[in-house]
Design an enzyme around this catalytic site. Structure first.
Site, PDB file in Angstrom:
ATOM      1  N   SER A   1     -22.211   6.729   0.484  1.00  0.00           N
ATOM      2  CA  SER A   1     -23.264   7.317  -0.346  1.00  0.00           C
ATOM      3  C   SER A   1     -23.933   6.208  -1.140  1.00  0.00           C
ATOM      4  O   SER A   1     -24.420   5.244  -0.549  1.00  0.00           O
ATOM      5  CB  SER A   1     -22.679   8.409  -1.255  1.00  0.00           C
ATOM      6  N   THR A   2     -23.926   6.273  -2.465  1.00  0.00           N
ATOM      7  CA  THR A   2     -24.616   5.290  -3.287  1.00  0.00           C
ATOM      8  C   THR A   2     -24.111   3.883  -2.993  1.00  0.00           C
ATOM      9  O   THR A   2     -22.914   3.617  -3.079  1.00  0.00           O
ATOM     10  CB  THR A   2     -24.404   5.600  -4.778  1.00  0.00           C
TER      11      THR A   2
ATOM     12  N   HIS B   1     -25.317   9.633   2.753  1.00  0.00           N
ATOM     13  CA  HIS B   1     -26.179  10.511   1.960  1.00  0.00           C
ATOM     14  C   HIS B   1     -27.535   9.833   1.780  1.00  0.00           C
ATOM     15  O   HIS B   1     -27.634   8.769   1.164  1.00  0.00           O
ATOM     16  CB  HIS B   1     -25.564  10.776   0.581  1.00  0.00           C
TER      17      HIS B   1
ATOM     18  N   MET C   1     -20.898   7.841  -5.163  1.00  0.00           N
ATOM     19  CA  MET C   1     -20.451   8.654  -6.292  1.00  0.00           C
ATOM     20  C   MET C   1     -19.926   9.988  -5.787  1.00  0.00           C
ATOM     21  O   MET C   1     -20.253  10.442  -4.687  1.00  0.00           O
ATOM     22  CB  MET C   1     -21.600   8.870  -7.282  1.00  0.00           C
TER      23      MET C   1
ATOM     24  N   ASP D   1     -17.138  13.408  -1.965  1.00  0.00           N
ATOM     25  CA  ASP D   1     -17.360  13.836  -0.590  1.00  0.00           C
ATOM     26  C   ASP D   1     -16.609  12.919   0.374  1.00  0.00           C
ATOM     27  O   ASP D   1     -16.732  11.695   0.302  1.00  0.00           O
ATOM     28  CB  ASP D   1     -18.858  13.825  -0.265  1.00  0.00           C
TER      29      ASP D   1
END
Length: 342
Positions: A160-161, A186, A280, A283
């Protein structure tokens, strides 16, 4: 805990006002200033020392990429890019993430859509405030590993991030005949086609967006398309294939890393390697544990090399991470685990 101090940089007065109003709804954020172009932004940042800036890519006098490059060279700080939902905007945003921006969000074309489309901005800004900011690397990319020795494993990766930089580094190690690989990152839907193309240029293997029914074959890497579908792995006769499944968000996301890892756990069992990278939230954490319980080998990015140590931390705490290593070691380790079964 003090509110996150934010400066909003955008050439549109309307958009500056909208972004400011949306962020001020969150009591954990304090919008301390605005700037309409990079020259004004430079002085505003110097005067106010914000924790985070939001930065438009398309601005007069100096575009956002040029300004970001200067920031990351002279005064590295957390930046969240706000990009138009166009192909050109997607390409520029990916370059910004490579340069060191923490995260990105799409800017819808009108004010009504923007109130919905920018709904995640506050959470992204707060995550960025705690991120480890690193300027883009000027070192040469790693040489791909030698030809893969072969196994029946599937590699599944979630991020993600901070995942753009992380995934580029990880798959740059992959050889042309790497194990079949599936990735969920993401990312807004408009960006994933460009990101798949960027990943394809970074590795000796072949990378593309996943499509329903795509066969999992050596040398092929599939990226989950952003939007309305989850990427999963399912059986197809004697082989395996990508499955794009509609449905509600899982662990707050669609596509979801948890959805991908859970499908790999049930379909592949021990014939898989899972890796969870910077991001973050949580997930992927629970389903990486499912993969490990099913006999798969698992890897998590360590805290020191993460932009945001969220997803890998929760996965480690839940017992889903077998090996926790730095980003530079993840690519080679994934290949080693896939090739050498215990």
């Amino acid at each position: 805990m003090s509110p996150v101090r934010v400066v909003v940089v955008d050439d549109s007065p309307t958009m500056r006002g909208l972004i400011g109003a949306l962020l001020r709804r969150d009591p954990e954020i304090d919008v301390v200033g605005f700037a309409g172009d990079p020259h004004e932004a430079r002085q505003t940042i110097k005067d106010l020392s914000p924790d985070v800036i939001t930065l438009d890519i398309e601005m007069p006098n100096m575009n956002g990429l040029e300004f970001l490059e200067r920031i990351m060279r002279l005064r590295p700080m957390p930046v969240v890019m706000v990009s138009t939902l166009t192909q050109a905007g997607a390409d520029a945003t990916l370059r910004a993430l490579e340069l060191g921006a923490v995260d990105c969000i799409g800017k819808p074309s009108n004010t009504i859509d923007a109130r919905i489309g920018l709904g995640e901005l506050a959470e992204k800004v707060k995550a960025a405030a705690g991120a480890r900011v690193r300027p883009s690397s000027t070192s040469a990319p790693p040489t791909p590993s030698a030809e893969f020795g072969g196994s029946n494993d599937v590699i599944a990766i979630g991020a993600s991030t901070g995942g753009v930089e992380a995934l580029l580094k990880v798959i740059s190690h992959f050889p042309a005949n790497c194990p079949p690989t599936v990735i969920t990152q993401h990312m807004p839907a408009v960006f994933t086609t460009s990101f798949a193309a960027r990943l394809d240029r970074a590795t000796a293997a072949s990378v593309s967006e996943a499509y329903d029914g795509a066969p999992l074959q050596p040398g092929r890497i599939y990226l989950a398309p952003g939007g309305e579908m989850h990427l999963e792995v399912s059986k197809a006769g004697p082989g395996l294939q990508c499955r794009l499944r509609s449905g509600e968000p899982v662990s707050g996301h669609r596509p979801s890393v948890d959805a991908l890892f859970a499908s790999v756990a049930s379909t592949c069992g021990s014939a898989a390697v899972g890796a969870i990278l910077t991001g973050m939230g949580r997930d992927g954490a629970a389903s990486l544990k499912l993969m490990r319980d099913a006999g798969a080998r698992t890897v998590g990015q360590n805290e020191e090399s993460c932009v945001v140590y969220g997803m890998p931390r929760v996965a480690y705490e839940m017992g889903g991470v077998e090996h926790q290593v730095s980003l530079e070691k993840i690519g080679p380790m994934i290949l080693t685990l896939a090739e050498k079964k215990p």
